[in-house]
Design an enzyme around this catalytic site. Structure first.
Site, PDB file in Angstrom:
ATOM      1  N   LYS A  79       0.852  -1.200   0.000  1.00 40.09           N
ATOM      2  CA  LYS A  79       0.000   0.000   0.000  1.00 40.09           C
ATOM      3  C   LYS A  79       0.885   1.246   0.000  1.00 40.09           C
ATOM      4  O   LYS A  79       1.902   1.276   0.704  1.00 40.09           O
ATOM      5  CB  LYS A  79      -0.887  -0.041   1.247  1.00 40.09           C
ATOM      6  CG  LYS A  79      -1.962   1.029   1.327  1.00 40.09           C
ATOM      7  CD  LYS A  79      -2.796   0.827   2.601  1.00 40.09           C
ATOM      8  CE  LYS A  79      -3.907   1.842   2.737  1.00 40.09           C
ATOM      9  NZ  LYS A  79      -4.714   1.598   3.973  1.00 40.09           N
ATOM     10  N   SER A 154      -9.667   1.675   3.117  1.00 44.68           N
ATOM     11  CA  SER A 154      -8.830   2.417   2.214  1.00 44.68           C
ATOM     12  C   SER A 154      -7.802   1.568   1.442  1.00 44.68           C
ATOM     13  O   SER A 154      -7.239   2.053   0.459  1.00 44.68           O
ATOM     14  CB  SER A 154      -8.077   3.488   2.997  1.00 44.68           C
ATOM     15  OG  SER A 154      -7.170   2.886   3.902  1.00 44.68           O
ATOM     16  N   SER A 178      -9.653  -0.662   7.317  1.00 49.58           N
ATOM     17  CA  SER A 178      -9.114  -0.429   5.980  1.00 49.58           C
ATOM     18  C   SER A 178      -8.428  -1.624   5.325  1.00 49.58           C
ATOM     19  O   SER A 178      -8.082  -1.560   4.151  1.00 49.58           O
ATOM     20  CB  SER A 178      -8.135   0.753   6.005  1.00 49.58           C
ATOM     21  OG  SER A 178      -8.835   1.969   5.946  1.00 49.58           O
TER      22      SER A 178
END
Lengths: 494, 94
Positions: A79, A154, A178
């Site tokens: 990420k 996210s 997330s």
């Protein structure tokens, strides 16, 4: 030709039997990325060059008999809120456009030491603030099961990449869900470890008392394997857990006989998609048939957990994001004074959701409101923690849906921040308590969208959490279900 | 009832130069979010200690041994402006 292995464990076996090479595995996921990226946009940055070098080196080491373990030669994604030395790290924000970190996050360094091949950096909601990956300054990621829908967020880029087969595993970060919510919406496994188990050094901070790095994978075993590679004490993170770590993959397939499973009463009913509730109930019956004792448990503070979270997380974010001042790195819009430079840079560089949360947090911490908002939220957090502890004295794990609904349409919740925040209602409590939790795909709804099942466990209870999750995975047989509509990875030839 | 927030004051505290239109939009959105968040105020919390950290760690010590820090040149490469090994900033005081 045999199909390309889809799990980390299978890929590792293929590497060691000589069926595959790290270079071959990388070529395979990169070709998947080539096929799917224009539609899905999982990656902000594919590091073909760095990945090729790492893969070649992994093959060369294996030839010499140097084996770094389960992740050796495995292509994984990271990420884009974790620092990668010399590789652009943006947090999906304009304010960090072009930023080249001078160091690796500890989790990233551990992946490299474990021989993993880092393919690239995945898309996210800006600074990990969001539940749909629509708050990215570089455009949204789409769900591989239905490209008109969001992948969740996210960590939506990481989740969609694993679901689409353009990574065998990925790291995400989970502040309020997330990792678990996008895993649920994309039909994969996503796990948030006990707070402190994985170092946060080099993870760009959102809410420091809630943030935790964790794995997104196709199987529960892979999640345990990926976690084991990145977990462990780090002196560079003062909140890092320094005790001994269990063998996360041990006893994974011991079944659930004799275990006591608590169903959270507050995480069901109004606001939950009927098919999600049905699938959850069906899985509980199956667990019960396998010898688990399933009981209903009430944790009344879950009803106010979301409210407490939306004071605590923004408060911490407003403090953490003060570092973006236009002076030392990132975007800088010069003004006549330092204060004017900061104000102009921040207003230009941050997107609307980040600004919203900075304002919320600044308000909740400001003179006259601190006690009524932030202070009160911290007391609610304390009560929630006590309720969790009381529940875990009676049951081994708690379970619930991972998300109240399956994947929603792009744009459906962007105009209503509160509706978006409600997407995380099932996942937020475990962040407030610091406990581990995992989402496992169990079935599809009538639209063909994945439904996730959440297993929560007490602090450092990863072993029992993985054990229940593995049984859920086995009972669901999700791997046998149709794979994403978009060129399913199961049908990609070697 | 939505909570009325003096957004201009808060934006100034947070060093965010927002337009009047933006301030108005955030004022409305924050009002609705805070109305929901203020549900925490309905919880009876007398005698409860606030929890700031989930697993209550105390002070943490490490050996006091010198080790290399980040390379100054590499760090300053990312700075909008630097001179003689330092960051250059506009005046902090008028």
């Amino acid at each position: 030709m045999s199909p390309e292995p889809l799990s980390i464990v299978d890929a590792g076996a293929a590497l060691r039997s000589g069926e595959s090479t790290a270079v071959g595995l990388l070529a395979s996921v990169l070709s998947r990325a080539e096929m799917t990226e224009s539609e899905l946009h999982c990656y902000l940055n594919l590091d073909r060059e760095g990945a090729s070098r790492a893969a070649a080196s992994a093959d060369e080491e294996l030839e010499r008999g140097v084996d770094r373990g389960a992740l050796h030669g495995i292509p994984v994604a990271v990420k884009d809120n974790m620092c990668t030395r010399g590789l652009e790290t943006t947090c999906s924000s304009q304010i960090l456009s072009g930023y080249l970190p001078p160091y690796d996050a500890t989790a990233v360094a551990r992946l490299r030491e474990a021989g993993a091949v880092i393919i690239g950096k995945t898309n996210l909601d800006e600074f990990a603030m969001g539940s749909s990956t629509e708050n990215s300054a570089y455009g949204p990621t789409r769900n591989p099961w239905d490209t008109e829908r969001v992948p969740g967020g996210s960590s939506g880029g990481s989740a969609a990449a694993v679901a689409a087969g353009s990574a065998l595993g990925a790291l995400g970060s989970d502040t309020g869900g997330s990792i678990r919510q996008p895993a649920s919406l994309c039909g994969i496994v996503g796990m948030k470890p006990t707070y402190g188990l994985v170092s946060r050094y080099g993870l760009v901070a959102f809410a420091s008392s809630l943030d935790q790095i964790g794995p997104l994978t196709r199987t529960v075993t892979d999640a345990a394997v990926l976690l084991a590679a990145v977990a462990g004490h780090d002196p560079a993170d003062a909140t890092s857990y320094s005790g001994p770590l269990p063998d996360f993959a041990a006893g994974l397939h011991a079944g659930v006989e004799g275990l006591k499973i608590g169903v959270v009463r507050e995480l069901n009913g109004e606001g939950y998609q009927a098919e999600v509730s049905e699938a959850t109930g069906d899985m509980l019956n199956r667990l019960s048939a396998q010898g688990a004792e399933v009981v209903e448990v009430s944790l009344p503070m879950f009803d106010v957990a979301l409210s407490a979270y939306y004071l605590i997380a923004p408060a911490e974010c407003s403090a953490n994001l003060a570092r973006f001042d236009g002076m030392r790195y990132g975007l800088s819009i010069k003004g006549p004074t330092a204060a004017a430079t900061m104000a102009a840079t921040r207003a230009e560089g941050f997107g609307p959701e980040v600004i919203r949360r900075i304002l919320l947090g600044t308000y909740a911490l400001s003179a006259g409101y601190f006690d009524a908002f932030y202070g009160q939220a911290q007391k609610v957090r304390s009560m929630l923690q006590s309720e969790f502890e009381a529940a875990y004295r009676k049951v081994d794990v708690l379970v619930s849906p991972a998300s109240p609904t399956t994947a929603f349409r792009l744009g459906e919740r962007t105009q209503d921040p509160l509706a978006m925040y409600l997407s995380d209602i099932c996942t937020i409590p475990s962040n407030l308590s610091g406990h581990p939790a995992i989402s496992v795909p169990i079935s599809l709804d009538s639209k063909g969208l994945p439904i996730g099942f959440q297993v929560m466990a007490p602090a450092l209870g990863e072993q029992v959490m993985f054990r229940v999750a593995a049984e859920v995975e086995r009972l669901a047989g999700f791997g046998a279900l149709p794979a994403p509509a978009l060129a399913p990875p199961t049908r990609v030839p070697l | 009832m939505p909570i009325d927030v003096d957004v201009a004051h808060v934006a100034n505290l947070a060093r965010l130069a927002l337009s009047p239109e933006e301030l108005d939009r955030y004022r409305q959105e924050l009002g609705v979010i805070l109305e929901h968040a203020s549900r925490v105020q309905q919880v009876e919390t007398s005698g409860i200690m606030p929890l700031s950290h989930p697993l209550g760690s105390g002070n943490v010590f490490r050996p006091d041994e010198p080790s290399p820090s980040l390379d100054r040149e590499e760090v300053l490469e990312m700075a909008p402006e630097s001179r003689d090994g330092f960051f250059v900033t506009p005046p902090a005081l008028d």
